[in-house]
Design a protein around this motif. Structure first.
Motif, PDB file in Angstrom:
ATOM      1  N   VAL A  31       0.360  -0.870   0.108  1.00  0.00           N
ATOM      2  CA  VAL A  31      -0.043  -0.228  -0.314  1.00  0.00           C
ATOM      3  C   VAL A  31       1.300   1.059   0.521  1.00  0.00           C
ATOM      4  CG1 VAL A  31      -1.952   1.358   0.947  1.00  0.00           C
ATOM      5  CG2 VAL A  31      -1.797  -1.402   0.974  1.00  0.00           C
ATOM      6  N   ARG A  32       1.934   1.667   0.605  1.00  0.00           N
ATOM      7  CA  ARG A  32       2.817   2.493   0.646  1.00  0.00           C
ATOM      8  C   ARG A  32       4.180   2.926  -0.056  1.00  0.00           C
ATOM      9  NH1 ARG A  32       4.788   2.919   7.059  1.00  0.00           N
ATOM     10  NH2 ARG A  32       4.964   0.825   6.649  1.00  0.00           N
ATOM     11  N   GLY A  33       4.145   1.571  -0.935  1.00  0.00           N
ATOM     12  CA  GLY A  33       5.433   1.197  -1.124  1.00  0.00           C
ATOM     13  C   GLY A  33       7.102   1.734  -0.477  1.00  0.00           C
ATOM     14  N   ALA A  34       6.495   0.488   0.520  1.00  0.00           N
ATOM     15  CA  ALA A  34       8.047   1.292   1.584  1.00  0.00           C
ATOM     16  C   ALA A  34       8.455  -0.209   1.992  1.00  0.00           C
ATOM     17  CB  ALA A  34       7.407   1.606   2.545  1.00  0.00           C
ATOM     18  N   VAL A  35      10.042  -0.676   1.724  1.00  0.00           N
ATOM     19  CA  VAL A  35      10.721  -1.423   2.874  1.00  0.00           C
ATOM     20  C   VAL A  35      10.214  -1.264   4.073  1.00  0.00           C
ATOM     21  CG1 VAL A  35      13.045  -2.906   3.042  1.00  0.00           C
ATOM     22  CG2 VAL A  35      12.405  -1.422   0.191  1.00  0.00           C
ATOM     23  N   ILE A  36      10.346  -3.120   4.619  1.00  0.00           N
ATOM     24  CA  ILE A  36      10.035  -2.769   5.656  1.00  0.00           C
ATOM     25  C   ILE A  36      10.601  -3.963   6.174  1.00  0.00           C
ATOM     26  CG2 ILE A  36       7.180  -1.994   6.323  1.00  0.00           C
ATOM     27  CD1 ILE A  36       6.210  -5.128   5.611  1.00  0.00           C
TER      28      ILE A  36
END
Length: 286
Positions: free
Chosen positions: A249-254
């Motif tokens: 959803v955020r296009g973020a590496v977690i």
């Protein structure tokens, strides 16, 4: 020099004692194995920097919205290889966190540390190990920078790729309800899985003749998080170790994928805040 000596020589000096892993993390088997906890949706095969949408309508909407950011990330994720091992050269997955530093799992390189130190074996990162990929983007690993004594995490210095990728930024927050993906290189599995389901997911033929995996995007959900651990149900196989965990959803590496919990039948990852903390400490020392 023993493996333990080499390990200690790469440990970052912490200003405070690191927190011990949670009880859940302590029960993890660091076997380097991966677990298929669900077979659907099937992993998406990356072809020349892009991929087809999954057939499931609900996932189509998620992946379509995430496509631009996912495609921007793909070039930073590579297959970690030790050429001297021949057909068994695939050591897992690694991904760039800067132009010349990549993160991977500790277990992917720990068994090679002595020989890397002596110069009898080498590592490289193949950023173009994709189906139908015409390009050859193999970056030599110059040295091991850091092996974490607690978490399944390590940093290596690589020759900067020709594409000058700046690396993937890692966030230190997680939204548990968001769908996620693991970008990595699941390798061919011999037995141990139901044949029909395995062929459905991985029967497209996209392994090389030695069983090394091509780049894939495995979709799934977070199951739980703690200070030291992420649990998810993305479909991974051996070779996915070291893959990047992405919030779609955020296009973020977690986080950093690393293995399985057999008891809970889930796959596991190092949270992004741990990766960020270790990288910040490393940046102060190199």
């Amino acid at each position: 020099m023993t493996s333990q000596d080499t390990l200690e020589s790469h440990e970052v000096g912490l200003s405070t004692a690191p927190a011990e892993p949670s009880a859940t993390a302590q029960t993890v088997e660091l076997s380097g194995l991966e677990l298929v906890s669900q077979w659907f949706p099937c992993p998406l095969t990356v072809r020349a920097g892009t991929f087809s949408l999954p057939p499931e309508p609900a996932w189509q909407a998620v992946v379509r919205a995430a496509r631009p950011r996912l495609e921007a990330m793909l070039g930073a994720v590579g297959r970690l290889e030790c050429p001297e091992l021949g057909p068994l050269m695939q050591c897992g997955t690694a991904w760039l966190v800067s132009a010349d530093v990549a993160v991977t799992n500790r277990h992917n390189i720990l068994f090679l540390l002595d020989e890397l130190q002596r110069g009898t074996r080498t590592l490289r990162l193949d950023l173009c190990a994709e189906a139908d990929a015409p390009a050859d983007e193999r970056c030599a690993v110059r040295r091991v920078l850091y092996v974490d004594p607690i978490h399944d995490l390590a940093f290596v210095q690589v020759d900067p790729p020709r594409t000058s990728h700046v690396g993937l930024g890692v966030v230190d927050s997680i939204v548990a309800a968001h769908p996620v993906a693991v970008i990595g290189f699941p390798s061919h599995a011999e037995g141990g899985y139901p044949e029909a389901e395995y062929k459905h997911c991985f029967g497209d033929g996209w392994f090389d003749h030695d069983g090394r995996g091509f780049k894939r995007i495995s979709l799934g959900r977070l199951v739980s998080t703690s200070a030291a651990l992420l649990e998810h149900d993305c479909t991974t196989l051996g070779g996915s170790s070291g893959g990047v965990i992405v919030d779609l959803v955020r296009g973020a590496v977690i986080g950093l994928n690393f293995g399985e919990s057999r008891d809970r039948r889930l796959n596991l990852g190092v949270p992004g805040w741990v990766v960020r903390e270790r990288l910040a400490q490393l940046d102060r020392l190199i």
